[in-house]
Scaffold this active site. Structure first.
Site, mmCIF file in Angstrom:
data_model
loop_
_atom_site.group_PDB
_atom_site.id
_atom_site.type_symbol
_atom_site.label_atom_id
_atom_site.label_comp_id
_atom_site.label_asym_id
_atom_site.label_seq_id
_atom_site.Cartn_x
_atom_site.Cartn_y
_atom_site.Cartn_z
ATOM 1 N N TYR A 141 0.870 -1.177 0.000
ATOM 2 C CA TYR A 141 0.000 0.000 0.000
ATOM 3 C C TYR A 141 0.905 1.225 0.000
ATOM 4 N N GLN A 143 1.155 4.832 -0.163
ATOM 5 C CA GLN A 143 0.461 6.117 -0.048
ATOM 6 C C GLN A 143 1.429 7.217 0.395
ATOM 7 N N GLY A 407 15.916 -3.835 36.351
ATOM 8 C CA GLY A 407 17.014 -3.972 35.383
ATOM 9 C C GLY A 407 16.762 -5.074 34.372
ATOM 10 N N THR A 428 1.900 6.100 15.135
ATOM 11 C CA THR A 428 2.138 6.949 13.961
ATOM 12 C C THR A 428 1.504 6.372 12.703
ATOM 13 N N GLU A 430 -0.873 4.406 10.071
ATOM 14 C CA GLU A 430 -2.334 4.456 9.907
ATOM 15 C C GLU A 430 -2.925 5.728 10.501
HETATM 16 C C1 LIG Z 1 8.112 -8.687 19.724
HETATM 17 C C2 LIG Z 1 7.188 -8.444 18.663
HETATM 18 C C3 LIG Z 1 7.738 -8.738 17.305
HETATM 19 C C4 LIG Z 1 6.971 -8.774 16.250
HETATM 20 C C5 LIG Z 1 5.521 -8.368 16.266
HETATM 21 C C6 LIG Z 1 4.815 -8.913 15.091
HETATM 22 C C7 LIG Z 1 3.886 -8.292 14.488
HETATM 23 C C8 LIG Z 1 3.695 -6.813 14.563
HETATM 24 C C9 LIG Z 1 2.973 -6.398 15.750
HETATM 25 C C10 LIG Z 1 2.099 -5.509 15.761
HETATM 26 C C11 LIG Z 1 1.576 -5.039 14.519
HETATM 27 C C12 LIG Z 1 0.625 -6.050 14.078
HETATM 28 C C13 LIG Z 1 -0.153 -5.886 13.138
HETATM 29 C C14 LIG Z 1 -0.235 -4.586 12.460
HETATM 30 C C15 LIG Z 1 -1.402 -4.640 11.584
HETATM 31 C C16 LIG Z 1 -1.539 -3.828 10.687
HETATM 32 C C17 LIG Z 1 -0.563 -2.764 10.448
HETATM 33 C C18 LIG Z 1 0.415 -3.249 9.518
HETATM 34 C C19 LIG Z 1 1.284 -2.456 9.071
HETATM 35 C C20 LIG Z 1 1.164 -0.996 9.243
HETATM 36 C C21 LIG Z 1 1.262 -0.404 7.901
HETATM 37 C C22 LIG Z 1 1.000 1.041 7.926
HETATM 38 C C23 LIG Z 1 0.396 1.569 6.890
HETATM 39 C C24 LIG Z 1 0.146 3.025 6.796
HETATM 40 O O1 LIG Z 1 0.501 3.802 7.628
HETATM 41 S S1 LIG Z 1 -0.700 3.501 5.400
HETATM 42 C C25 LIG Z 1 -0.780 5.237 5.452
HETATM 43 C C26 LIG Z 1 -1.759 5.699 6.482
HETATM 44 N N1 LIG Z 1 -1.925 7.124 6.372
HETATM 45 C C27 LIG Z 1 -2.752 7.781 7.117
HETATM 46 O O2 LIG Z 1 -3.406 7.228 7.980
HETATM 47 C C28 LIG Z 1 -2.899 9.234 6.794
HETATM 48 C C29 LIG Z 1 -3.703 9.964 7.823
HETATM 49 N N2 LIG Z 1 -4.433 11.033 7.194
HETATM 50 C C30 LIG Z 1 -5.763 10.920 6.854
HETATM 51 O O3 LIG Z 1 -6.367 9.876 7.081
HETATM 52 C C31 LIG Z 1 -6.425 12.089 6.236
HETATM 53 O O4 LIG Z 1 -5.647 12.788 5.417
HETATM 54 C C32 LIG Z 1 -7.084 12.988 7.287
HETATM 55 C C33 LIG Z 1 -6.177 13.319 8.444
HETATM 56 C C34 LIG Z 1 -8.299 12.240 7.815
HETATM 57 C C35 LIG Z 1 -7.509 14.309 6.665
HETATM 58 O O5 LIG Z 1 -8.123 14.059 5.446
HETATM 59 P P1 LIG Z 1 -8.593 15.199 4.418
HETATM 60 O O6 LIG Z 1 -7.627 16.315 4.377
HETATM 61 O O7 LIG Z 1 -9.045 14.585 3.158
HETATM 62 O O8 LIG Z 1 -9.799 15.573 5.094
HETATM 63 P P2 LIG Z 1 -10.642 16.444 5.915
HETATM 64 O O9 LIG Z 1 -10.121 16.553 7.286
HETATM 65 O O10 LIG Z 1 -10.878 17.690 5.142
HETATM 66 O O11 LIG Z 1 -11.890 15.502 5.848
HETATM 67 C C36 LIG Z 1 -12.808 15.464 4.798
HETATM 68 C C37 LIG Z 1 -14.002 14.704 5.298
HETATM 69 O O12 LIG Z 1 -13.700 13.333 5.246
HETATM 70 C C38 LIG Z 1 -13.860 12.741 6.522
HETATM 71 N N3 LIG Z 1 -12.926 11.627 6.616
HETATM 72 C C39 LIG Z 1 -11.600 11.682 6.705
HETATM 73 N N4 LIG Z 1 -11.098 10.448 6.762
HETATM 74 C C40 LIG Z 1 -12.139 9.610 6.677
HETATM 75 C C41 LIG Z 1 -12.263 8.192 6.687
HETATM 76 N N5 LIG Z 1 -11.178 7.404 6.815
HETATM 77 N N6 LIG Z 1 -13.470 7.668 6.581
HETATM 78 C C42 LIG Z 1 -14.567 8.430 6.493
HETATM 79 N N7 LIG Z 1 -14.524 9.787 6.482
HETATM 80 C C43 LIG Z 1 -13.328 10.361 6.579
HETATM 81 C C44 LIG Z 1 -13.595 13.854 7.476
HETATM 82 O O13 LIG Z 1 -14.119 13.582 8.748
HETATM 83 C C45 LIG Z 1 -14.279 14.992 6.764
HETATM 84 O O14 LIG Z 1 -15.656 14.858 6.970
HETATM 85 P P3 LIG Z 1 -16.529 16.177 7.115
HETATM 86 O O15 LIG Z 1 -16.273 17.017 5.907
HETATM 87 O O16 LIG Z 1 -17.921 15.643 7.217
HETATM 88 O O17 LIG Z 1 -16.069 16.840 8.371
HETATM 89 C C1 LIG Z 2 6.592 1.616 10.876
HETATM 90 C C2 LIG Z 2 5.812 2.412 9.874
HETATM 91 C C3 LIG Z 2 5.189 1.746 8.845
HETATM 92 C C4 LIG Z 2 4.501 2.469 7.853
HETATM 93 N N1 LIG Z 2 3.947 1.802 6.811
HETATM 94 C C5 LIG Z 2 3.352 2.508 5.805
HETATM 95 C C6 LIG Z 2 2.822 1.831 4.655
HETATM 96 O O1 LIG Z 2 2.865 0.608 4.561
HETATM 97 N N2 LIG Z 2 2.268 2.571 3.673
HETATM 98 C C7 LIG Z 2 2.189 3.920 3.746
HETATM 99 O O2 LIG Z 2 1.682 4.541 2.810
HETATM 100 N N3 LIG Z 2 2.659 4.589 4.837
HETATM 101 C C8 LIG Z 2 3.238 3.916 5.858
HETATM 102 N N4 LIG Z 2 3.728 4.582 6.959
HETATM 103 C C9 LIG Z 2 3.639 6.036 7.021
HETATM 104 C C10 LIG Z 2 2.657 6.524 8.052
HETATM 105 O O3 LIG Z 2 1.329 6.294 7.660
HETATM 106 C C11 LIG Z 2 2.895 8.013 8.312
HETATM 107 O O4 LIG Z 2 4.167 8.130 8.905
HETATM 108 C C12 LIG Z 2 1.822 8.567 9.223
HETATM 109 O O5 LIG Z 2 0.597 8.680 8.539
HETATM 110 C C13 LIG Z 2 2.201 9.933 9.822
HETATM 111 O O6 LIG Z 2 2.495 10.821 8.823
HETATM 112 P P1 LIG Z 2 3.853 11.688 8.810
HETATM 113 O O7 LIG Z 2 4.964 10.732 8.949
HETATM 114 O O8 LIG Z 2 3.747 12.528 7.612
HETATM 115 O O9 LIG Z 2 3.810 12.566 10.095
HETATM 116 P P2 LIG Z 2 3.640 14.153 10.169
HETATM 117 O O10 LIG Z 2 2.263 14.496 9.759
HETATM 118 O O11 LIG Z 2 4.745 14.828 9.485
HETATM 119 O O12 LIG Z 2 3.736 14.335 11.727
HETATM 120 C C14 LIG Z 2 4.762 15.060 12.399
HETATM 121 C C15 LIG Z 2 4.166 15.759 13.621
HETATM 122 O O13 LIG Z 2 3.267 16.762 13.195
HETATM 123 C C16 LIG Z 2 2.029 16.663 13.873
HETATM 124 N N5 LIG Z 2 0.954 17.091 12.966
HETATM 125 C C17 LIG Z 2 0.807 16.831 11.650
HETATM 126 N N6 LIG Z 2 -0.316 17.388 11.174
HETATM 127 C C18 LIG Z 2 -0.900 18.023 12.192
HETATM 128 C C19 LIG Z 2 -2.095 18.800 12.338
HETATM 129 N N7 LIG Z 2 -2.934 18.976 11.328
HETATM 130 N N8 LIG Z 2 -2.378 19.305 13.540
HETATM 131 C C20 LIG Z 2 -1.570 19.077 14.584
HETATM 132 N N9 LIG Z 2 -0.431 18.358 14.517
HETATM 133 C C21 LIG Z 2 -0.105 17.844 13.344
HETATM 134 C C22 LIG Z 2 1.905 15.190 14.239
HETATM 135 O O14 LIG Z 2 1.095 15.035 15.399
HETATM 136 C C23 LIG Z 2 3.354 14.812 14.516
HETATM 137 O O15 LIG Z 2 3.650 15.092 15.848
HETATM 138 C C24 LIG Z 2 4.404 3.879 7.962
HETATM 139 C C25 LIG Z 2 5.017 4.536 9.027
HETATM 140 C C26 LIG Z 2 5.704 3.816 9.981
HETATM 141 C C27 LIG Z 2 6.354 4.543 11.118
#
Ligand SMILES: CC/C=C\C/C=C\C/C=C\C/C=C\C/C=C\C/C=C\CC/C=C/C(=O)SCCNC(=O)CCNC(=O)[C@H](O)C(C)(C)COP(=O)(O)OP(=O)(O)OC[C@H]1O[C@@H](n2cnc3c(N)ncnc32)[C@H](O)[C@@H]1OP(=O)(O)O
Ligand SMILES: Cc1cc2nc3c(=O)[nH]c(=O)nc-3n(C[C@H](O)[C@H](O)[C@H](O)COP(=O)(O)OP(=O)(O)OC[C@H]3O[C@@H](n4cnc5c(N)ncnc54)[C@H](O)[C@@H]3O)c2cc1C
Length: 670
Positions: A141, A143, A407, A428, A430
């Site tokens: 994925y 993004q 420790g 951080t 998702e």
């Molecule tokens: C010892 C141990 C050893 C090993 C352990 C083994 C295993 C590991 C252990 C633990 C982990 C296990 C499993 C993990 C499982 C899964 C995870 C796996 C891997 C992780 C991979 C990570 C992937 C990623 O990170 S992918 C990237 C993710 N990115 C984000 O999340 C970005 C965040 N930002 C946003 O979502 C948006 O941009 C936003 C902050 C919501 C803002 O969006 P935008 O600017 O478009 O919007 P507005 O604020 O203007 O909103 C518009 C409107 O839309 C509504 N809205 C926003 N989001 C949503 C939504 N998702 N659904 C519905 N509606 C949504 C928002 O509320 C606004 O609505 P209104 O206009 O009505 O207010």
């Molecule tokens: C281990 C790991 C695995 C990941 N896997 C994936 C993956 O598989 N696919 C993928 O696409 N992405 C992945 N990511 C990325 C991840 O989704 C982003 O790092 C996450 O969404 C946070 O975004 P950023 O790093 O841009 O943080 P930033 O937004 O730059 O955050 C920096 C600081 O700014 C603050 N901040 C940002 N915006 C605001 C605001 N509007 N108001 C107030 N404070 C704010 C935050 O709270 C934070 O303290 C992964 C990240 C990690 C660490």
């Protein structure tokens, strides 16, 4: 099952287990959700624990390259076993979970497949999912970019439609548009769902998903125009370093038009942009799905840390009677209990709210299928808020559990450093937890304004409809026992959450604009969002207790844990409860008194309560948390596995240590 894993040696914790006042098997069912869930989990955990390929006891001693190769080996072996044993999807997911090593398969199953399911047309699903389900392709994925993660609308990668060839041209126009972080991208994935700005007929239509092949299916080399690599080592030894999080640059890479995921919007052969009748927020649907699963992960991670700290706390002794009597188990210290038992209660609370959230997600998904989008905003707020509160609390708690183990907790062999390092990024990924809480706050502010205009809120905000009462009520608690009443507890949590939200709404309305007010008040809004989410967790725990819970004493123990969860929050956030006038200082101190009594009642059950998590020694991966409590032998044995102990005299002695010592000796003789 853990007993089988232990192999019948002396049980140093037998005395602790004998004091339990409830049926541990019944508690296992309550924790897992059903007898069936216990049985499948047991079977899969044993399958992993008994297979030498899945060993992980020397994982933190491997170099990054060795660790990565070990992950590839485990993933391939897991797939082989899945096919050989004809495992169901449920069993295969559990197998992956108990292998306990982050890797490309997580992204493939948890994000790539769901993204295609949620955003692909039926035809696209048929084509791509058929290959994905058979592992003929491996997906991720993609993004996040180097320059933007939280602000998805700010992504820079472009997908420009070229009608002359019926293709999209995928391009990274700047350094900051490089894809950065996707798991499995660095070295493994053959395909990805890539998020990019769709440009057609000269107009930018914002972010959309595209399926891209990244590597050759013959020799795994990146396709022309694609530059890919790993982004480098991450926090801690072992832990998330098994994952090849990647960087990717695209140089005008062409893909067929039908690789745009077209369920939400389409581009026609002529290049016309057409939007479906579904809300555009469904583009974020994969994130909603994953956030929901992360709540379950958080409860699991927290329960592992608590299991280690409770068992070790029962074995570890420090100080004793002056007369030379036996030393005290550290778990008997009240300070230890007041630090640790809220985590034990939180593990159960997060588990139950996670089960409820899974139900909510399924319900919303079914509604979406029949084009009912009304519950989407609530599902977004609940998944975002619960993901945020549970992962932050879990990361803090794992760190505290390390300190609770003194420790020895700092040693890799305790399992805690790796557990911390692997779960810390859940705050951080998702969605950054603060960014997500601000989304919850936005939802709350809208709900407050709807309530003000006479609309009756539903679901998790239904309590806000009781505004007349909740804005002015005083807690009825008058004695320590009154804090045993779930209705009294719920009322103060509701009043606190509503008053904090209303305060924010009133202050925002005084600002020159809504936007400025929201920005100025964002720290308060985050606290209001936390109060609302904590209310959901408390409420769902109370509702769980109204279900049929079988097994002698099980419900009684859960009632105590529910009390601890709620009252420790009142104690921790007393400032909120006092300043909003929900409780008085006297009621706050009665809550604390009640808490102390609950800790004492839980103490004889503590080891049995962590046994109910039903973890094998393999999964727990901790010398301190062993089922048999034979901590010191285990620590001693583990130490000798360190590569430093392979030789008695260390490498480097001849070059650096010997000359230094000789030189100093010579000088001292002068
Ligand atoms: C010892 C141990 C050893 C090993 C352990 C083994 C295993 C590991 C252990 C633990 C982990 C296990 C499993 C993990 C499982 C899964 C995870 C796996 C891997 C992780 C991979 C990570 C992937 C990623 O990170 S992918 C990237 C993710 N990115 C984000 O999340 C970005 C965040 N930002 C946003 O979502 C948006 O941009 C936003 C902050 C919501 C803002 O969006 P935008 O600017 O478009 O919007 P507005 O604020 O203007 O909103 C518009 C409107 O839309 C509504 N809205 C926003 N989001 C949503 C939504 N998702 N659904 C519905 N509606 C949504 C928002 O509320 C606004 O609505 P209104 O206009 O009505 O207010
Ligand atoms: C281990 C790991 C695995 C990941 N896997 C994936 C993956 O598989 N696919 C993928 O696409 N992405 C992945 N990511 C990325 C991840 O989704 C982003 O790092 C996450 O969404 C946070 O975004 P950023 O790093 O841009 O943080 P930033 O937004 O730059 O955050 C920096 C600081 O700014 C603050 N901040 C940002 N915006 C605001 C605001 N509007 N108001 C107030 N404070 C704010 C935050 O709270 C934070 O303290 C992964 C990240 C990690 C660490």
């Amino acid at each position: 099952m853990a007993a089988a894993d232990w192999g019948g040696k002396a049980d140093h914790l037998a005395g602790e287990r004998a004091t339990a006042q409830f049926d541990v098997d019944g508690m296992k069912v309550a924790w897992a959700g059903s007898r069936h869930a216990v049985e499948v989990a047991d079977r899969m955990a044993c399958l992993v624990a008994s297979d030498p390929v899945f060993r992980k006891d020397t994982r933190t001693m491997l170099s990054r390259k060795e660790l990565f190769k070990d992950t590839l080996k485990k993933a391939a072996h897991a797939w082989k076993r899945t096919v050989e044993l004809h495992l169901t999807e449920e069993e295969a997911n559990l197998l992956r979970l108990y292998i306990d090593q982050p890797g490309y398969v997580d992204l493939h199953w948890v994000m790539f497949v769901p993204a295609i399911k949620g955003q692909g047309t039926e035809e696209q699903q048929k084509k791509w999912l058929t290959m994905a389900y058979k592992f003929q392709i491996i997906g991720t994925y993609a993004q996040t970019e180097l320059g933007h993660g939280s602000n998805v609308q700010g992504l820079e990668t472009t997908a420009t439609f070229d009608p002359s060839t019926d293709e999209f041209i995928m391009h990274s126009p700047t350094l900051t548009s490089s894809k950065w972080w996707p798991g499995g991208l660095g070295k493994t994935s053959t395909h990805a769902v890539v998020y990019a700005r769709l440009i057609t007929e000269g107009k930018d239509y914002g972010i959309h998903g595209f399926i891209m092949q990244l590597r050759s299916l013959d020799d795994h080399s990146p396709l022309p125009g694609i530059t890919i690599g790993d982004i480098g080592g991450k926090f801690g030894s072992g832990a998330y370093n098994s994952m090849d999080n990647g960087v990717m640059r695209l140089d005008h890479v062409r893909i067929p038009r039908d690789q745009m995921l077209m369920r939400l919007a389409q581009v026609t052969r002529e290049g016309k942009y057409v939007h479906s009748d579904v809300p555009k927020q469904l583009l974020y649907g994969t994130m909603v799905y994953v956030r929901q699963t992360i709540v379950a992960d958080a409860s699991r991670a927290l329960s592992r840390a608590v299991c280690i700290a409770v068992r070790y706390g029962a074995i570890r002794k420090q100080f004793g009677s002056k007369a030379g009597g036996p030393e005290t188990q550290v778990l008997n210290y009240k300070t230890q209990q007041s630090r640790l038992f809220p985590f034990l209660a939180s593990a159960y609370a997060f588990r139950f709210v996670g089960q409820w959230l899974k139900w909510l997600y399924t319900d919303v998904t079914q509604k979406l299928e029949s084009k009912d989008f009304s519950t989407l905003p609530e599902a977004h707020a609940c998944t975002a808020g619960l993901k945020s509160v549970t992962t932050s609390a879990t990361a803090d708690a794992i760190e505290e559990c390390q300190k609770l183990c003194g420790g020895h907790g700092y040693l890799n062999s305790s399992g805690l450093p790796e557990l911390f390092a692997v779960n810390l990024p859940a705050c951080t990924y998702e969605g950054d937890n603060v960014v997500l809480l601000l989304q919850v706050a936005r939802f709350l502010m809208k709900t407050v304004s709807q309530v003000a205009s006479g609309k009756q809120p539903v679901g998790t905000t239904a309590y806000m409809g009781n505004i007349q009462h909740l804005m002015q009520c005083k807690s009825v608690v008058n004695t320590v026992e009154d804090w045993l009443n779930p209705a009294a507890i719920k009322e103060v949590f509701e009043a606190r959450a509503l008053r904090m939200a209303v305060n924010c709404a009133q202050n925002i309305s005084k600002a020159p604009s809504q936007e400025e007010g929201f920005s100025e008040l964002s720290p308060d809004l985050v606290e209001a969002a936390v109060a609302h989410v904590q209310l959901i967790i408390v409420t769902k725990f109370i509702e769980k207790l109204q279900e049929d819970i079988l097994g002698h004493g099980v419900k009684e123990q859960l009632q105590k844990l529910c009390g601890i969860y709620a009252l420790h929050l009142i104690h921790k956030h007393l400032g909120d409860f006092l300043s909003t006038g929900c409780v008085t200082a006297r009621q706050g101190s009665l809550a604390n008194e009640r808490l102390g009594k609950l800790y004492a009642q839980v103490r004889p059950n503590a080891v049995a309560l962590v046994d109910a998590f039903d973890y094998t020694d393999h999964y727990l991966g901790s010398a301190l948390g062993r089922y048999d409590g034979d901590v010191y032998s285990a620590l001693y044995k583990e130490a000798w596995k360190d590569p430093l102990n392979e030789t008695v005299v260390p490498d480097g002695y001849q070059e650096h240590l010997r000359p230094l010592l000789k030189q100093q000796l010579k000088l001292s003789r002068l």
